[in-house]
Motif scaffolding. Structure first.
Motif, short mmCIF file in Angstrom:
data_model
loop_
_atom_site.label_atom_id
_atom_site.label_comp_id
_atom_site.label_asym_id
_atom_site.label_seq_id
_atom_site.Cartn_x
_atom_site.Cartn_y
_atom_site.Cartn_z
N LEU A 79 -12.79 5.28 -11.58
CA LEU A 79 -11.13 5.51 -10.84
C LEU A 79 -10.81 4.21 -10.31
CD1 LEU A 79 -11.58 8.70 -8.68
CD2 LEU A 79 -10.89 8.04 -11.27
N VAL A 80 -10.00 3.77 -10.97
CA VAL A 80 -8.95 1.95 -10.02
C VAL A 80 -7.62 2.37 -9.58
CG1 VAL A 80 -8.73 -0.36 -10.94
CG2 VAL A 80 -10.63 1.09 -12.08
N GLU A 81 -7.92 2.19 -8.08
CA GLU A 81 -6.82 2.33 -7.42
C GLU A 81 -5.68 1.23 -7.75
OE1 GLU A 81 -9.26 4.68 -4.99
OE2 GLU A 81 -9.37 2.60 -5.94
N SER A 82 -4.38 0.97 -7.80
CA SER A 82 -4.00 0.41 -7.15
C SER A 82 -2.47 0.62 -6.59
CB SER A 82 -3.16 -0.45 -8.29
OG SER A 82 -2.40 0.36 -9.22
N GLY A 83 -1.59 -0.73 -6.08
CA GLY A 83 0.17 -0.08 -5.63
C GLY A 83 0.12 -0.20 -3.89
N GLY A 84 -1.24 0.03 -3.01
CA GLY A 84 -0.76 -0.52 -1.93
C GLY A 84 0.09 -1.24 -1.38
N GLY A 85 0.09 -2.10 -0.15
CA GLY A 85 0.68 -3.05 0.57
C GLY A 85 1.93 -2.38 2.09
N LEU A 86 2.10 -3.47 2.38
CA LEU A 86 2.60 -3.56 3.87
C LEU A 86 4.20 -3.22 3.59
CD1 LEU A 86 2.50 -4.06 6.57
CD2 LEU A 86 3.22 -6.85 6.23
N VAL A 87 4.87 -2.28 3.84
CA VAL A 87 5.92 -2.07 3.80
C VAL A 87 6.46 -0.98 5.94
CG1 VAL A 87 5.93 -1.00 1.72
CG2 VAL A 87 5.47 0.46 3.78
N GLN A 88 7.55 -1.57 5.57
CA GLN A 88 8.03 -0.66 6.64
C GLN A 88 8.17 0.80 6.93
OE1 GLN A 88 11.93 -2.60 6.85
NE2 GLN A 88 10.69 -4.39 8.21
N ALA A 89 8.74 1.85 8.09
CA ALA A 89 8.76 2.66 7.81
C ALA A 89 9.36 3.64 7.66
CB ALA A 89 8.41 3.55 9.61
N GLY A 90 9.86 4.76 6.66
CA GLY A 90 10.79 4.90 5.68
C GLY A 90 11.39 4.71 4.33
N ASP A 91 10.80 3.74 4.56
CA ASP A 91 10.42 2.71 2.85
C ASP A 91 9.56 3.76 2.50
OD1 ASP A 91 10.10 -0.41 3.90
OD2 ASP A 91 11.74 0.32 3.71
N ARG B 214 7.46 14.42 1.81
CA ARG B 214 7.52 13.09 1.61
C ARG B 214 6.60 12.88 0.20
NH1 ARG B 214 5.34 10.04 5.80
NH2 ARG B 214 3.72 11.39 6.06
N PHE B 215 5.14 13.02 -0.17
CA PHE B 215 4.75 12.36 -1.55
C PHE B 215 4.67 13.49 -1.89
CE2 PHE B 215 1.45 10.09 1.62
CZ PHE B 215 2.33 9.87 2.39
N THR B 216 4.98 12.85 -3.47
CA THR B 216 4.36 13.38 -4.87
C THR B 216 3.29 13.38 -5.15
OG1 THR B 216 6.92 13.53 -4.28
CG2 THR B 216 5.90 14.58 -6.78
N ILE B 217 2.15 13.96 -5.74
CA ILE B 217 1.89 13.65 -7.14
C ILE B 217 1.84 13.97 -8.10
CG2 ILE B 217 0.15 16.05 -6.10
CD1 ILE B 217 -2.19 14.08 -6.75
N SER B 218 1.39 13.32 -8.98
CA SER B 218 2.07 13.19 -10.66
C SER B 218 0.60 12.72 -11.38
CB SER B 218 3.40 12.59 -10.89
OG SER B 218 3.11 11.56 -10.92
N ALA C 78 7.91 9.02 0.06
CA ALA C 78 8.77 8.28 1.17
C ALA C 78 8.71 8.55 1.64
CB ALA C 78 9.25 8.82 0.02
N SER C 79 10.00 7.90 2.97
CA SER C 79 9.47 7.96 4.41
C SER C 79 8.10 7.75 4.51
CB SER C 79 10.77 10.03 4.29
OG SER C 79 11.82 9.68 3.74
N GLU D 253 1.87 6.29 11.54
CA GLU D 253 0.07 7.30 11.03
C GLU D 253 -0.04 7.21 8.95
OE1 GLU D 253 4.02 7.96 12.24
OE2 GLU D 253 3.83 10.24 12.43
N ASP D 254 0.67 7.14 8.27
CA ASP D 254 -0.05 6.96 7.50
C ASP D 254 -0.21 5.54 6.81
OD1 ASP D 254 3.86 7.94 6.23
OD2 ASP D 254 1.95 9.39 6.77
N THR D 255 -0.10 4.88 7.51
CA THR D 255 -1.39 3.61 7.55
C THR D 255 -2.58 3.83 7.50
OG1 THR D 255 0.34 2.02 8.63
CG2 THR D 255 -2.35 1.77 8.67
#
Length: 126
Positions: A4-16, A67-71, A84-85, A89-91
């Protein structure tokens, strides 16, 4: 053994919003359950969401419902977590996990998943 290889993480602002991807290889995923967990320093790894590979049945922890959707994309052997949103605390470091065998019910304990990715950091600033 599935890799398994994850990707897509990063730094975002609240609400993003942010989308994580988990590419799986090495095994046919029929009858697998795929999941996302997350972990912050000093805390135990916690369940976020899961999906059955064959039927697409999903399950979420209460704090991310709505707020979250898995697919999953069967052709690409990839699992996604659309977030989303986002809140501070999702950090966390988000991990993709997989287990072979679905016998009904839900699987939300770390010990139920023998296969793990390396994790991807998600940081939500306020």
């Amino acid at each position: 053994q599935v890799q398994l290889v994850e990707s897509g993480g990063g730094l975002v602002q609240a609400g993003d919003s942010l989308r994580l991807s988990c590419a799986a290889s090495g095994r046919t995923l029929r009858n697998y359950v795929m999941a996302w967990f997350r972990q912050t320093p000093g805390k135990e790894r916690e369940f976020v969401a899961s999906i059955t590979w064959s039927g697409g049945s999903s399950y979420y922890t209460d704090s991310v419902k709505g707020r979250f959707t898995i697919s999953r994309d069967i052709a690409k052997a990839t699992v996604y977590l659309e977030m989303a949103s986002l809140k501070p605390e999702d950090t966390a470091v988000y991990y993709c996990a997989a287990r072979s065998g679905y016998y009904g019910g839900h699987y939300y304990y770390v010990r139920e998943y023998p296969n793990w990715g390396q994790g991807t950091q998600v940081t939500v600033s306020s």
